[in-house]
Design a protein around this motif. Structure first.
Motif, PDB file in Angstrom:
ATOM      1  N   PRO A   1       2.086   2.883  -5.567  1.00 22.77           N
ATOM      2  CA  PRO A   1       2.196   1.851  -4.535  1.00 22.77           C
ATOM      3  C   PRO A   1       2.476   0.469  -5.131  1.00 22.77           C
ATOM      4  N   GLY A   2       2.855  -0.447  -4.275  1.00 21.44           N
ATOM      5  CA  GLY A   2       3.224  -1.790  -4.708  1.00 21.44           C
ATOM      6  C   GLY A   2       2.117  -2.530  -5.427  1.00 21.44           C
ATOM      7  N   TRP A   3       0.873  -2.328  -5.016  1.00 24.00           N
ATOM      8  CA  TRP A   3      -0.212  -3.055  -5.675  1.00 24.00           C
ATOM      9  C   TRP A   3      -0.386  -2.582  -7.120  1.00 24.00           C
ATOM     10  N   GLU A   4      -0.094  -1.306  -7.391  1.00 25.60           N
ATOM     11  CA  GLU A   4      -0.165  -0.821  -8.775  1.00 25.60           C
ATOM     12  C   GLU A   4       0.978  -1.401  -9.608  1.00 25.60           C
ATOM     13  N   VAL A   5       2.139  -1.538  -9.011  1.00 21.31           N
ATOM     14  CA  VAL A   5       3.263  -2.166  -9.713  1.00 21.31           C
ATOM     15  C   VAL A   5       2.921  -3.629  -9.996  1.00 21.31           C
ATOM     16  N   LEU A   6       2.309  -4.299  -9.034  1.00 29.56           N
ATOM     17  CA  LEU A   6       1.929  -5.706  -9.194  1.00 29.56           C
ATOM     18  C   LEU A   6       0.915  -5.895 -10.314  1.00 29.56           C
ATOM     19  N   THR A   7      -0.076  -5.034 -10.370  1.00 29.99           N
ATOM     20  CA  THR A   7      -1.133  -5.195 -11.367  1.00 29.99           C
ATOM     21  C   THR A   7      -0.826  -4.511 -12.691  1.00 29.99           C
ATOM     22  N   GLY A   8       0.296  -3.788 -12.761  1.00 30.74           N
ATOM     23  CA  GLY A   8       0.670  -3.109 -14.002  1.00 30.74           C
ATOM     24  C   GLY A   8      -0.087  -1.824 -14.244  1.00 30.74           C
TER      25      GLY A   8
ATOM     26  N   LEU B   1       0.820  -1.210   0.000  1.00 27.61           N
ATOM     27  CA  LEU B   1       0.000   0.000   0.000  1.00 27.61           C
ATOM     28  C   LEU B   1       0.857   1.265   0.000  1.00 27.61           C
ATOM     29  N   LEU B   2       2.137   1.104   0.279  1.00 25.69           N
ATOM     30  CA  LEU B   2       3.067   2.239   0.343  1.00 25.69           C
ATOM     31  C   LEU B   2       3.722   2.464  -1.017  1.00 25.69           C
ATOM     32  N   PRO B   3       4.305   3.642  -1.227  1.00 23.73           N
ATOM     33  CA  PRO B   3       4.963   3.931  -2.517  1.00 23.73           C
ATOM     34  C   PRO B   3       6.174   3.020  -2.762  1.00 23.73           C
ATOM     35  N   TRP B   4       6.235   2.469  -3.970  1.00 18.40           N
ATOM     36  CA  TRP B   4       7.366   1.625  -4.380  1.00 18.40           C
ATOM     37  C   TRP B   4       8.231   2.351  -5.392  1.00 18.40           C
ATOM     38  N   VAL B   5       7.582   2.895  -6.401  1.00 15.88           N
ATOM     39  CA  VAL B   5       8.300   3.585  -7.478  1.00 15.88           C
ATOM     40  C   VAL B   5       7.599   4.916  -7.690  1.00 15.88           C
ATOM     41  N   GLY B   6       8.310   5.995  -7.421  1.00 16.27           N
ATOM     42  CA  GLY B   6       7.663   7.302  -7.510  1.00 16.27           C
ATOM     43  C   GLY B   6       6.523   7.350  -6.502  1.00 16.27           C
ATOM     44  N   GLY B   7       5.346   7.716  -6.958  1.00 12.79           N
ATOM     45  CA  GLY B   7       4.180   7.734  -6.084  1.00 12.79           C
ATOM     46  C   GLY B   7       3.327   6.492  -6.235  1.00 12.79           C
TER      47      GLY B   7
ATOM     48  N   THR C   1      19.797   3.478  -9.745  1.00 10.56           N
ATOM     49  CA  THR C   1      20.646   3.799 -10.894  1.00 10.56           C
ATOM     50  C   THR C   1      19.848   4.163 -12.141  1.00 10.56           C
ATOM     51  N   SER C   2      18.525   4.222 -12.024  1.00 11.06           N
ATOM     52  CA  SER C   2      17.697   4.475 -13.210  1.00 11.06           C
ATOM     53  C   SER C   2      17.667   5.940 -13.625  1.00 11.06           C
ATOM     54  N   GLY C   3      17.954   6.834 -12.722  1.00 12.23           N
ATOM     55  CA  GLY C   3      17.862   8.259 -13.020  1.00 12.23           C
ATOM     56  C   GLY C   3      16.435   8.770 -12.959  1.00 12.23           C
ATOM     57  N   GLN C   4      15.498   7.919 -12.642  1.00 14.66           N
ATOM     58  CA  GLN C   4      14.080   8.285 -12.566  1.00 14.66           C
ATOM     59  C   GLN C   4      13.634   8.518 -11.124  1.00 14.66           C
TER      60      GLN C   4
ATOM     61  N   SER D   1       0.644   1.130 -12.793  1.00 14.68           N
ATOM     62  CA  SER D   1       1.432   2.315 -12.442  1.00 14.68           C
ATOM     63  C   SER D   1       1.573   3.227 -13.654  1.00 14.68           C
ATOM     64  N   ASP D   2       1.857   4.479 -13.393  1.00 10.44           N
ATOM     65  CA  ASP D   2       1.991   5.493 -14.437  1.00 10.44           C
ATOM     66  C   ASP D   2       3.148   5.124 -15.374  1.00 10.44           C
ATOM     67  N   PRO D   3       2.907   5.038 -16.678  1.00 12.18           N
ATOM     68  CA  PRO D   3       3.985   4.690 -17.617  1.00 12.18           C
ATOM     69  C   PRO D   3       5.147   5.681 -17.594  1.00 12.18           C
ATOM     70  N   ALA D   4       4.887   6.921 -17.202  1.00 10.55           N
ATOM     71  CA  ALA D   4       5.954   7.923 -17.147  1.00 10.55           C
ATOM     72  C   ALA D   4       6.990   7.586 -16.076  1.00 10.55           C
TER      73      ALA D   4
END
Length: 147
Positions: free
Chosen positions: A46-53, A38-44, A115-118, A55-58
């Motif tokens: 959360p992990g569940w959005e990363v899991l389900t695909g 439920l917490l932010p994983w990448v940018g804003g 190391t992604s620069g993002q 997350s924001d493509p940007a």
């Protein structure tokens, strides 16, 4: 009891384990692993959005964080629950070995975000990796304590 029944009973005992207080630690860490999604994983995102695909493509999440979230869900929650429910040594061994692999995968996912620069990894990703390390250690302690 005949000798054959005695050997069979000993074999059944050797295939099972009693986690004792480690079961509470494992169950608590599994709950924290769920909360970390439920917490932010990448940018804003959360992990569940990363899991389900979803997350924001940007954000350009990348393969490694996505692979880690899938495998941590399968191994950390699925294999862990299976081992706790069945109390079979083989399931604990599988949860332990797979947990070690997924913990290293999580460390590489953190490195890839750094190391992604993002932007770096979010707090949820870091907590999830710590959870997988703790789960791997707990399962391996159970496996090594086999008498």
């Amino acid at each position: 009891m005949s000798e054959e029944q005695d050997v069979k009973a000993r074999g059944e005992v050797l295939r099972r384990f009693d986690p004792g207080t480690k079961a509470l630690v494992i169950a608590t860490v599994m709950l924290v692993l769920v909360v970390s999604s439920l917490l932010p994983w990448v940018g804003g995102s959360p992990g569940w959005e990363v899991l389900t695909g979803q997350s924001d493509p940007a954000l350009k999440v990348g393969l490694l964080p996505r692979l880690f979230v899938i495998n941590s869900t399968i191994v950390g929650l699925g294999f862990g629950a299976l081992a706790l429910i069945t109390r079979r040594w083989g399931a604990a061994f599988l949860a332990g070995i797979a947990g070690v692999v997924v913990a290293f995968e999580g460390m590489i996912a953190i490195w890839s975000r750094q190391t992604s620069g993002q932007g770096g990894p979010g707090i949820g990703l870091v907590i999830a990796v710590v959870c997988m390390v703790v789960l791997a250690v707990q399962w391996m302690r159970i496996v090594w304590s086999r008498d």
